[in-house]
Write an enzyme that holds these catalytic residues in place. Structure first.
Site, PDB file in Angstrom:
ATOM      1  N   HIS A  37       0.814  -1.204   0.000  1.00 54.63           N
ATOM      2  CA  HIS A  37       0.000   0.000   0.000  1.00 54.63           C
ATOM      3  C   HIS A  37       0.853   1.263   0.000  1.00 54.63           C
ATOM      4  O   HIS A  37       0.404   2.311  -0.469  1.00 54.63           O
ATOM      5  CB  HIS A  37      -0.949  -0.010   1.194  1.00 54.63           C
ATOM      6  CG  HIS A  37      -2.115  -0.918   0.998  1.00 54.63           C
ATOM      7  ND1 HIS A  37      -3.379  -0.631   1.463  1.00 54.63           N
ATOM      8  CD2 HIS A  37      -2.229  -2.124   0.363  1.00 54.63           C
ATOM      9  CE1 HIS A  37      -4.211  -1.611   1.125  1.00 54.63           C
ATOM     10  NE2 HIS A  37      -3.525  -2.529   0.472  1.00 54.63           N
ATOM     11  N   HIS A  57      -2.218 -12.452  -2.516  1.00 54.56           N
ATOM     12  CA  HIS A  57      -3.276 -13.156  -1.794  1.00 54.56           C
ATOM     13  C   HIS A  57      -2.899 -14.591  -1.432  1.00 54.56           C
ATOM     14  O   HIS A  57      -3.725 -15.333  -0.895  1.00 54.56           O
ATOM     15  CB  HIS A  57      -4.570 -13.120  -2.614  1.00 54.56           C
ATOM     16  CG  HIS A  57      -5.169 -11.758  -2.676  1.00 54.56           C
ATOM     17  ND1 HIS A  57      -6.342 -11.474  -3.345  1.00 54.56           N
ATOM     18  CD2 HIS A  57      -4.769 -10.571  -2.144  1.00 54.56           C
ATOM     19  CE1 HIS A  57      -6.616 -10.181  -3.234  1.00 54.56           C
ATOM     20  NE2 HIS A  57      -5.674  -9.618  -2.509  1.00 54.56           N
TER      21      HIS A  57
END
Length: 771
Positions: free
Chosen positions: A102, A290
């Protein structure tokens, strides 16, 4: 009387029953004049804000730390847990990967802004975006390591390095790591993050109290999109990249939370492309990211406290206080989706893709009410709870995960990765390296023992210097040859400026080194006067060939150097023709890039508006005035207000308009470097008459006769209309301002020519400190 005043008697100077608000709480300039040109943005992150001071050498400080010990400390931390924010599965790795991702994932290719390069995740607004929920805890967990190594590791570097080490400790062979990110010391006030309020609301709906920044506060994405994701036509406003304010990429529940995987795939493709990723890199990043950790959605967002910027003083910079249970562990709330993608969330494997394709998935809801998906097959593997020993939970997928299965192009890539785990591992490692290093510029800026040796197209590689460079006598001889071509001052200046001035400091791309002005696509940009540019390049190539064929001692000159040198010679002549002898500095050592190593994304460096050359592409839809884009260009060139002003006035009298027009050419001696532009601009003997109500073009009329003397654009007149810029313009327009203008222009010119000279660190830093 003076001696009776309270302030002179040691009494409290605040008379009355109550004290007013603190400085900054009153309505600001932007409140009263929201459309004003914010020239002060040129002077962001001043040295006064940096506790290390102006001469801190981060490279030297970094070189003194024990890098292996630092990584060992990070590894030890990753497999630990603290009571105030316990790690999922006894491992902080997934949480730190998210923090690093992020931090880097705000990068966007349109203007090069965002990214991990300055550690901006530490400041508003990014630190309080709901998509960054609980990254404040990640950074606070890292404080003991940052505290130990101090100035030797920046926050920006530490966040990315921790993500890298997390990948390694969970089994991925990473592609490499380069340090060199230098921390900012104040919030970024320049980057445009979208038309919404910073927490996702429309400006008219923004609350006056604390900003909470949770998903339930979000409005529809349509405010930054034209068209509709469910229709054939849709487009995201430039230069934005995220599908919605407060997001890093896309809404994981689908556009507007609609739970539609195909719509989600469209958003994914658009946003990742605007962050410089192709389809394979996109799938690699999603599938690879993920493979680890879980998503958190155990508490409804309306119960969670304000984000860090709206939190009370007692929170000490941390936000999103959770009232349920202890507020963390099995009660954690982050993005509202709950669960893990794989049975072993702290191991690098291919289970994410295996599970995605092995089972049919049905839509359901998280405990927080978010859209997510679960396997239809009751025999599907389970995943251990992150905190409750012995508890097994259902696997989870997001709408953005199902999108990879249903979009045909993404599906084909997934299947390729499924059939070749080694290829997938390498693709993810490379994509991660690109993600976390994309805004660092050329590889010469990277530091540390783990910098990947391979050159990559997105790094805009330039060959290393492999020959002796020209000396002072060579330089003078080459200057004469350039001027003897008869091409004229304007043409030589234009070629050099076109080569250098596409630099943008946001991601350190562009600039004169490499001479990509010779190559596609830059050689065809209309703003660079391509027909004239071609003639200049042909003439300079002849000079280069003659010099390189006859010079002694193996000396050679690159086209990159010669283009800049010709521009310097032209500026010297233009100043001398105006009566001022000046030497324009020139630092040789540039090399020539090849077409093969010019990444296709270089097209994004093409300006849509350039006030220096009065270029404004009317085919592009604009929501802001040209002078606002002009200010943005000045910021990307790291110019101060005086440098911006001096360069603009000088470029106009040097006849640099892209189309040969005379707008802003306030002189009867074009090609001569003088302060004529400023003398006309500040003269009360003229008045300006707009061509129409849009006020894009103007006639300058003599008050006495009413005759039109000159024409101008908004990017010309702003230096007389804006209060701050006018004060600078008046200095240059004064009767004693001509020589000052010439010398300031030369300094600013040299600065622009050196912006990308990271290979000549000492000379570049000297220029930066003087200008």
């Amino acid at each position: 009387m003076k001696d009776e005043h309270a302030a002179t008697q040691g009494a409290c100077p605040f008379r009355g029953t109550r004290i007013g608000g603190a400085t900054g709480s009153e309505p600001q300039l932007d409140h009263w004049w929201p459309n004003r040109l914010k020239v002060e943005l040129l002077h962001q992150d001043p040295v006064q804000a940096n506790p290390f001071g102006a001469h801190h050498d981060y490279a030297e400080a970094f070189s003194k730390i024990d890098y292996d010990a630092l990584k060992a400390d990070i590894r030890s931390f990753l497999t630990s847990s603290v009571d105030w924010w316990p790690s999922d599965y006894g491992h902080y790795g997934p949480q730190m990967i998210r923090m690093a991702w992020h931090s880097a994932g705000t990068y966007r290719i349109a203007d090069g802004r965002g990214g991990a390069g300055q550690g901006m995740q530490r400041f508003a607004p990014i630190n309080s975006w709901w998509d960054n929920g609980n990254t404040d805890k990640s950074r606070r967990l890292l404080w003991p390591i940052k505290q130990k190594y101090g100035e030797g590791i920046s926050w920006a570097d530490l966040m990315v390095l921790t993500g890298n080490v997390a990948l390694e400790i969970m089994g991925l062979k990473t592609f490499g790591y380069g340090a060199g990110r230098i921390d900012a010391w104040e919030a970024d006030r320049a980057t445009y993050w979208g038309p919404e309020g910073w927490n996702g609301k429309r400006p008219s709906e923004a609350p006056s109290g604390p900003l909470e920044g949770h998903p339930n506060q979000m409005v529809t994405r349509d405010i930054r999109w034209e068209g509709d994701v469910e229709e054939d036509y849709y487009d995201l406003e430039n230069p934005l990249a995220a599908s919605h304010q407060s997001l890093i990429y896309v809404d994981p529940e689908g556009p507007n939370g609609n739970g539609n995987p195909i719509d989600s795939a469209r958003d994914i493709r658009e946003t990742f492309a605007r962050m410089a990723m192709n389809d394979e890199e996109t799938v690699a990043l999603i599938a690879g990211g993920h493979a680890f950790g879980k998503s958190h959605g155990m508490v409804t967002p309306d119960k969670i406290g304000p984000a860090p910027e709206g939190a009370p003083m007692s929170a000490m910079g941390m936000g999103w206080k959770n009232p349920e249970g202890p507020g963390f562990a099995q009660y954690t709330m982050t993005n509202g989706i709950e669960g893990s993608w794989t049975p072993e969330p702290t191991r690098w494997d291919n289970d994410y893709l295996t599970n995605l394709f092995a089972f049919e998935w049905e839509k359901t809801e998280s405990p927080a009410g978010a859209v997510q998906w679960k396997p239809k097959d009751p025999g599907a593997p389970k995943t251990p709870d992150a905190h409750v020993d012995g508890q097994m939970n259902e696997l989870m997928m997001m709408t953005s995960d199902i999108a990879l299965k249903e979009d045909p192009a993404y599906r084909a890539i997934c299947e390729k990765f499924l059939n070749d785990f080694d290829y997938f591992s390498d693709a993810f490692a490379r994509a991660w390296y690109k993600l976390t290093h994309r805004d660092m510029g050329p590889k010469v800026r990277y530091m540390g023992p783990e910098v990947a040796s391979e050159d990559l197209p997105w790094q805009d590689p330039i060959p290393a210097l492999d020959h002796p460079v020209v000396d002072a006598s060579d330089i003078e001889a080459l200057k004469r040859k350039c001027l003897d071509t008869g091409l004229g001052v304007p043409a030589l200046v234009s070629a050099a400026w076109s080569s250098a001035a596409n630099y943008r400091d946001s991601d350190k791309r562009g600039g004169a080194n490499g001479a990509r002005v010779r190559l596609w696509p830059q050689n065809g940009w209309e703003v660079n006067r391509p027909a004239e540019l071609s003639k200049v390049l042909d003439a300079l190539e002849t000079i280069q060939s003659e010099f390189n064929g006859t010079a002694s001692g193996g000396k050679r000159i690159s086209m990159a150097d010669l283009i800049v040198l010709a521009g310097c010679a032209a500026v010297e002549k233009a100043a001398k023709d105006g009566g001022i002898d000046v030497e324009v500095p020139f630092v040789p050592g540039r090399m020539d890039a090849s077409q093969e190593w010019t990444d296709e994304t270089f097209e994004w460096l093409k300006p849509v508006s350039d006030g220096f050359r009065n270029y404004h592409n009317e085919q592009v839809g604009y929501n802001v005035a040209p002078e606002q884009i002009f200010l943005d260009r000045a910021m990307l060139l790291k110019l101060t207000a005086p440098e911006w002003t001096a360069l603009s006035g000088g470029m106009k009298v040097l006849d640099q308009n892209w189309d040969g027009s005379k707008h802003g050419l306030f002189t009867d001696r074009p090609g001569v470097l003088s302060n004529d532009f400023f003398q006309v601009l500040t003269s009360p003997e003229y008045e300006w008459e707009p061509h129409d109500d849009r006020e894009m073009m103007f006639n300058l009329k003599a008050r006495a006769s009413g005759e039109t003397a000159f024409t101008a654009t908004r990017c010309d007149l702003v230096f007389g209309a804006n209060a701050q810029l006018r004060q600078v313009a008046e200095v240059y327009g004064a009767n004693d301002g001509n020589e000052r203008l010439v010398r300031d222009f030369v300094k600013a010119w040299h600065k622009v020519m050196m912006l990308d000279r990271f290979d000549a660190k000492e000379e570049r830093e000297k220029v930066m400190s003087v200008c």
